[in-house]
Design a protein around this motif. Structure first.
Motif, PDB file in Angstrom:
ATOM      1  N   ALA A 168       1.151  -1.425  -0.160  1.00 22.35           N
ATOM      2  CA  ALA A 168       0.172   0.352   0.315  1.00 22.35           C
ATOM      3  C   ALA A 168       1.302   0.938   0.202  1.00 22.35           C
ATOM      4  O   ALA A 168       0.763   2.707  -0.608  1.00 22.35           O
ATOM      5  CB  ALA A 168      -0.682  -0.564   0.756  1.00 22.35           C
ATOM      6  N   LEU A 169       2.197   1.178   0.595  1.00 25.01           N
ATOM      7  CA  LEU A 169       3.022   2.210   0.512  1.00 25.01           C
ATOM      8  C   LEU A 169       3.389   2.802  -1.097  1.00 25.01           C
ATOM      9  O   LEU A 169       4.018   1.661  -1.460  1.00 25.01           O
ATOM     10  CB  LEU A 169       3.398   2.240   2.011  1.00 25.01           C
ATOM     11  N   LYS A 170       3.574   4.239  -1.149  1.00 28.49           N
ATOM     12  CA  LYS A 170       4.228   4.446  -2.320  1.00 28.49           C
ATOM     13  C   LYS A 170       5.929   4.085  -2.025  1.00 28.49           C
ATOM     14  O   LYS A 170       6.758   3.735  -3.244  1.00 28.49           O
ATOM     15  CB  LYS A 170       3.912   5.364  -2.627  1.00 28.49           C
ATOM     16  N   ARG A 171       6.360   4.252  -1.273  1.00 27.66           N
ATOM     17  CA  ARG A 171       7.962   3.826  -1.394  1.00 27.66           C
ATOM     18  C   ARG A 171       7.996   2.261  -1.532  1.00 27.66           C
ATOM     19  O   ARG A 171       9.170   2.104  -2.068  1.00 27.66           O
ATOM     20  CB  ARG A 171       8.503   4.084   0.108  1.00 27.66           C
ATOM     21  N   SER A 172       7.347   1.620  -0.962  1.00 28.73           N
ATOM     22  CA  SER A 172       7.812   0.447  -0.899  1.00 28.73           C
ATOM     23  C   SER A 172       8.825  -0.870  -1.927  1.00 28.73           C
ATOM     24  O   SER A 172       9.491  -1.128  -1.511  1.00 28.73           O
ATOM     25  CB  SER A 172       6.410  -0.479  -0.042  1.00 28.73           C
ATOM     26  N   GLU A 173       8.099   0.313  -2.852  1.00 28.27           N
ATOM     27  CA  GLU A 173       8.704  -0.719  -3.915  1.00 28.27           C
ATOM     28  C   GLU A 173      10.340  -0.365  -3.990  1.00 28.27           C
ATOM     29  O   GLU A 173      10.803  -1.286  -4.465  1.00 28.27           O
ATOM     30  CB  GLU A 173       7.936  -0.129  -5.686  1.00 28.27           C
ATOM     31  N   ALA A 174      11.069   1.259  -3.245  1.00 31.63           N
ATOM     32  CA  ALA A 174      11.888   1.000  -3.332  1.00 31.63           C
ATOM     33  C   ALA A 174      12.629   0.322  -2.513  1.00 31.63           C
ATOM     34  O   ALA A 174      13.677  -0.294  -2.368  1.00 31.63           O
ATOM     35  CB  ALA A 174      12.025   2.445  -3.374  1.00 31.63           C
ATOM     36  N   ASP A 175      11.952   0.545  -1.337  1.00 31.11           N
ATOM     37  CA  ASP A 175      12.218  -0.025   0.173  1.00 31.11           C
ATOM     38  C   ASP A 175      12.434  -2.130  -0.360  1.00 31.11           C
ATOM     39  O   ASP A 175      14.054  -2.242  -0.201  1.00 31.11           O
ATOM     40  CB  ASP A 175      11.603   0.143   1.361  1.00 31.11           C
ATOM     41  N   LEU A 176      11.536  -2.753  -1.448  1.00 30.28           N
ATOM     42  CA  LEU A 176      12.325  -3.584  -1.721  1.00 30.28           C
ATOM     43  C   LEU A 176      14.265  -3.536  -2.139  1.00 30.28           C
ATOM     44  O   LEU A 176      14.775  -4.302  -1.629  1.00 30.28           O
ATOM     45  CB  LEU A 176      10.829  -4.337  -2.595  1.00 30.28           C
ATOM     46  N   GLU A 177      13.770  -2.927  -3.022  1.00 22.26           N
ATOM     47  CA  GLU A 177      15.515  -3.346  -3.842  1.00 22.26           C
ATOM     48  C   GLU A 177      17.019  -2.993  -2.233  1.00 22.26           C
ATOM     49  O   GLU A 177      17.160  -3.414  -2.580  1.00 22.26           O
ATOM     50  CB  GLU A 177      16.101  -1.738  -4.727  1.00 22.26           C
ATOM     51  N   ARG A 178      16.231  -1.850  -1.395  1.00 22.46           N
ATOM     52  CA  ARG A 178      17.209  -1.752  -0.088  1.00 22.46           C
ATOM     53  C   ARG A 178      17.056  -2.884   0.399  1.00 22.46           C
ATOM     54  O   ARG A 178      18.253  -3.186   0.651  1.00 22.46           O
ATOM     55  CB  ARG A 178      16.533  -1.308   0.436  1.00 22.46           C
ATOM     56  N   LEU A 188       5.766  -9.679   2.516  1.00 25.27           N
ATOM     57  CA  LEU A 188       4.847  -9.028   1.603  1.00 25.27           C
ATOM     58  C   LEU A 188       3.417  -8.891   2.284  1.00 25.27           C
ATOM     59  O   LEU A 188       3.172 -10.714   2.065  1.00 25.27           O
ATOM     60  CB  LEU A 188       5.052  -9.515   0.031  1.00 25.27           C
ATOM     61  N   VAL A 189       2.791  -7.863   2.880  1.00 19.43           N
ATOM     62  CA  VAL A 189       1.770  -7.691   2.813  1.00 19.43           C
ATOM     63  C   VAL A 189       1.608  -6.379   2.101  1.00 19.43           C
ATOM     64  O   VAL A 189       1.944  -5.575   1.748  1.00 19.43           O
ATOM     65  CB  VAL A 189       1.834  -7.072   4.408  1.00 19.43           C
ATOM     66  N   LYS A 190      -0.180  -6.375   1.936  1.00 16.01           N
ATOM     67  CA  LYS A 190      -1.140  -5.254   1.528  1.00 16.01           C
ATOM     68  C   LYS A 190      -1.047  -3.835   2.742  1.00 16.01           C
ATOM     69  O   LYS A 190      -0.363  -3.030   2.149  1.00 16.01           O
ATOM     70  CB  LYS A 190      -2.421  -5.270   2.272  1.00 16.01           C
ATOM     71  N   GLY A 191      -0.914  -4.360   3.882  1.00 16.52           N
ATOM     72  CA  GLY A 191      -0.802  -2.619   5.017  1.00 16.52           C
ATOM     73  C   GLY A 191      -1.919  -3.363   5.428  1.00 16.52           C
ATOM     74  O   GLY A 191      -3.425  -3.019   5.245  1.00 16.52           O
ATOM     75  N   ALA A 192      -2.161  -3.333   6.687  1.00 16.13           N
ATOM     76  CA  ALA A 192      -3.232  -3.327   7.620  1.00 16.13           C
ATOM     77  C   ALA A 192      -3.413  -1.653   8.281  1.00 16.13           C
ATOM     78  O   ALA A 192      -4.203  -1.640   8.483  1.00 16.13           O
ATOM     79  CB  ALA A 192      -2.358  -3.591   9.421  1.00 16.13           C
ATOM     80  N   TYR A 193      -2.769  -0.788   8.065  1.00 21.80           N
ATOM     81  CA  TYR A 193      -2.824   0.607   8.399  1.00 21.80           C
ATOM     82  C   TYR A 193      -3.289   1.852   7.429  1.00 21.80           C
ATOM     83  O   TYR A 193      -3.774   1.758   5.850  1.00 21.80           O
ATOM     84  CB  TYR A 193      -1.758   1.350   9.165  1.00 21.80           C
ATOM     85  N   LYS A 194      -4.529   2.958   8.194  1.00 23.28           N
ATOM     86  CA  LYS A 194      -5.378   3.524   7.127  1.00 23.28           C
ATOM     87  C   LYS A 194      -4.025   4.164   7.373  1.00 23.28           C
ATOM     88  O   LYS A 194      -4.081   4.778   8.103  1.00 23.28           O
ATOM     89  CB  LYS A 194      -6.843   3.721   8.535  1.00 23.28           C
ATOM     90  N   GLU A 195      -3.784   4.743   5.426  1.00 23.92           N
ATOM     91  CA  GLU A 195      -3.104   5.717   5.488  1.00 23.92           C
ATOM     92  C   GLU A 195      -3.507   7.003   4.846  1.00 23.92           C
ATOM     93  O   GLU A 195      -4.426   6.798   3.683  1.00 23.92           O
ATOM     94  CB  GLU A 195      -1.625   4.936   4.990  1.00 23.92           C
ATOM     95  N   PRO A 196      -2.949   8.307   4.474  1.00 25.92           N
ATOM     96  CA  PRO A 196      -2.793   8.721   3.869  1.00 25.92           C
ATOM     97  C   PRO A 196      -2.486   9.092   1.865  1.00 25.92           C
ATOM     98  O   PRO A 196      -0.980   8.151   1.771  1.00 25.92           O
ATOM     99  CB  PRO A 196      -2.262  10.727   3.782  1.00 25.92           C
ATOM    100  N   ALA A 197      -3.159  10.012   1.293  1.00 24.06           N
ATOM    101  CA  ALA A 197      -2.522   9.051  -0.250  1.00 24.06           C
ATOM    102  C   ALA A 197      -1.664   9.965  -1.006  1.00 24.06           C
ATOM    103  O   ALA A 197      -0.759  10.177  -1.777  1.00 24.06           O
ATOM    104  CB  ALA A 197      -3.743  10.401  -0.661  1.00 24.06           C
ATOM    105  N   ALA A 198      -1.027  10.837   0.546  1.00 25.75           N
ATOM    106  CA  ALA A 198       0.437  11.227  -0.182  1.00 25.75           C
ATOM    107  C   ALA A 198       1.409  10.034  -0.216  1.00 25.75           C
ATOM    108  O   ALA A 198       2.585  10.216  -1.041  1.00 25.75           O
ATOM    109  CB  ALA A 198       0.488  12.352   0.888  1.00 25.75           C
ATOM    110  N   VAL A 199       0.876   9.482   1.138  1.00 25.24           N
ATOM    111  CA  VAL A 199       2.560   8.344   0.888  1.00 25.24           C
ATOM    112  C   VAL A 199       1.006   6.850   0.835  1.00 25.24           C
ATOM    113  O   VAL A 199       2.243   6.102   0.557  1.00 25.24           O
ATOM    114  CB  VAL A 199       2.045   8.167   2.130  1.00 25.24           C
TER     115      VAL A 199
END
Ligand code: FDA
Length: 311
Positions: A168-178, A188-199
Motif C-alpha cells: 500500500a505504501l508508495k515507497r515500498s517498491e524502492a524499499d524492496l530494492e534496499r 510481503l503484505v498489503k498493509g493494515a493501516y489507514k494511510e494518507p494519499a500522500a504516501v
C-alpha cells in the motif's frame, strides 16, 4: 473506498478506552470469548497450545506477543524481557522457533537507540537458540526508522532477522530494492493501516497492482519470501508467477493470520505449499483485534453474537 472507510472507523475505535474496557472484560472470557477467533489467548501456554494445534495440521507458525506503542522505557524493557523469556519456553516446547515483533513495543517512540539495544538483545539471544525473528512493519511514520534499524543490525552480523514491506505504501517498491541488496528475507503484505494519499495507494486495484509487481520481483530475486495474504487473487498470481519463472514451491512460503481463512490455509498446504500461521497472543490484544475487524467488517457479526450469548 469501503476498505479505506472501515480501516479509518476501526482505527479510531481502536483508540477508545471505553470500548477497550468493555472488550477486555468479554473478549477473552472462557473458551468462547469473541477475541479468541483471532488471538490465541493471553498467556504463553495458550499460545504454545495454539501453535501445537497449527503444527499438527502440517502448518508452521510464528508467535507474536501483542503490544505496541509503549510510552515508557520501563514498558519497553518489560516487553524485551518478555520476549527473552518467551524464546526458551518455545524451545522447550519443541515447536518451531520463529517469532514476530514490533519495534514500537521495544521503545521506538522513545528513541531508536533504545529500540535498537532491545532488538540486538532479542536477536543475539534468538541466534543462540536458533530463532528467526521477523520485524513487523507498523504505520508509515515508523517505516524509515524500522528499515534503518533493520539494516544496522544486519550489517552488525545479526542476520537471523527479516522485515515486512507493505504494498500500500508508495515507497515500498524502492524499499524492496534496499532489502534485496542486503540479501535479507521479506514478508510481503498489503498493509493494515489507514494511510494518507500522500504516501499510500488508496484503491484496492492500486494496492493489488503494487503487490503483484513486488511479488514478481521477490519470487525472482528474493530470499525465501513470505507471501502474506488471504486474497485468492494474489495467491493465484503467486502460483502463476512462480510457475512462469520456474520457482519451486520450496523457495517461498505463504503466510496467513490465525483464525483467518483456515480453509485456504489447509488447501494450500494440501497442494504442497509452505504455510505459516501468524499467532498473536497476550493481554494487549485490542488494537490488533480492531485491525482485523476493520479489514472485514462482516466479522463484527460474530462478535455481536458472542457478546449477546455472554450477557
Ligand atoms: P484483502 O484485505 O484485500 O482481503 C482479501 C480477502 O481476504 C477478503 O476478501 C477476505 O476473503 C479475506 N480476509 C482478509 N482479511 C480478513 C479478515 N480479517 N477476516 C476474514 N477474512 C479476511 N500488516 C502490516 O501492516 N504490517 C505487518 O507486519 C503485517 N504482518 C502480517 C503478517 C501476516 C502473516 C499476514 C497474513 C498479514 C499481515 N499484515 C501486516 C496484515 C496485512 O497487511 C493485511 O492487512 C491483511 O493481510 C489483509 O489483507 P489481504 O492481503 O488478506 O487482502
Amino acid at each position: 473506498m469501503i476498505d479505506a472507510l472501515s480501516k479509518a472507523v476501526f482505527g479510531t475505535l481502536a483508540g477508545s478506552a471505553a470500548l477497550k474496557g468493555v472488550a477486555s472484560r468479554y473478549g477473552m472470557r472462557g473458551r468462547g470469548g469473541f477475541a479468541r477467533r483471532f488471538v490465541a489467548g493471553e498467556t504463553i501456554d495458550e499460545a504454545i497450545g495454539a501453535a501445537r494445534a497449527v503444527e499438527a495440521q502440517g502448518l508452521s507458525q510464528t508467535l507474536d506477543l501483542l503490544g505496541e506503542s509503549v510510552a515508557s522505557e520501563a514498558e519497553a524493557v518489560a516487553a524485551t524481557e518478555a520476549y527473552l523469556a518467551m524464546m526458551p519456553r518455545i524451545a522447550e516446547a519443541g515447536i518451531g522457533r520463529n517469532i514476530s515483533i514490533k519495534l514500537t513495543q521495544l521503545g521506538l517512540d522513545l528513541s531508536p537507540e533504545l529500540a535498537g539495544t532491545h532488538l540486538r538483545r532479542i536477536l543475539s539471544h534468538g541466534a543462540e537458540l536458533g530463532f528467526f525473528v521477523r520485524i513487523d512493519m507498523e504505520n508509515s511514520p515508523y517505516v524509515e526508522a524500522t528499515l534503518a534499524l533493520f539494516e544496522a543490525v544486519w550489517r552488525d552480523g545479526l542476520t537471523n532477522v527479516g522485515v515486512v514491506l507493505q504494498s500500500a505504501l508508495k515507497r515500498s517498491e524502492a524499499d524492496l530494492e534496499r532489502v534485496l541488496a542486503l540479501g535479507a528475507r521479506v514478508r510481503l503484505v498489503k498493509g493494515a493501516y489507514k494511510e494518507p494519499a500522500a504516501v499510500a495507494w488508496q484503491s484496492k486495484a492500486e494496492v493489488d497492482g503494487a503487490y503483484v509487481r513486488m511479488l514478481d520481483r521477490l519470487l525472482r530475486a528474493g530470499h525465501f519470501p513470505a507471501i502474506a495474504t488471504h486474497d485468492p487473487e494474489m495467491i493465484a498470481e503467486t502460483k502463476r508467477l512462480a510457475a512462469a519463472a520456474g520457482v519451486p514451491a520450496g523457495a517461498f512460503e505463504f503466510q496467513m493470520l490465525y483464525g483467518v481463512r483456515r480453509d485456504l490455509q489447509a488447501a494450500l498446504r494440501a497442494e504442497g505449499f509452505g504455510m505459516r500461521v501468524y499467532i498473536p497472543y497476550g493481554r494487549e490484544w485490542f488494537p490488533y483485534f480492531m485491525r482485523r475487524l476493520g479489514e472485514r467488517p462482516a466479522n463484527v457479526g460474530f462478535v455481536l453474537k458472542s457478546l449477546l450469548r455472554e450477557r
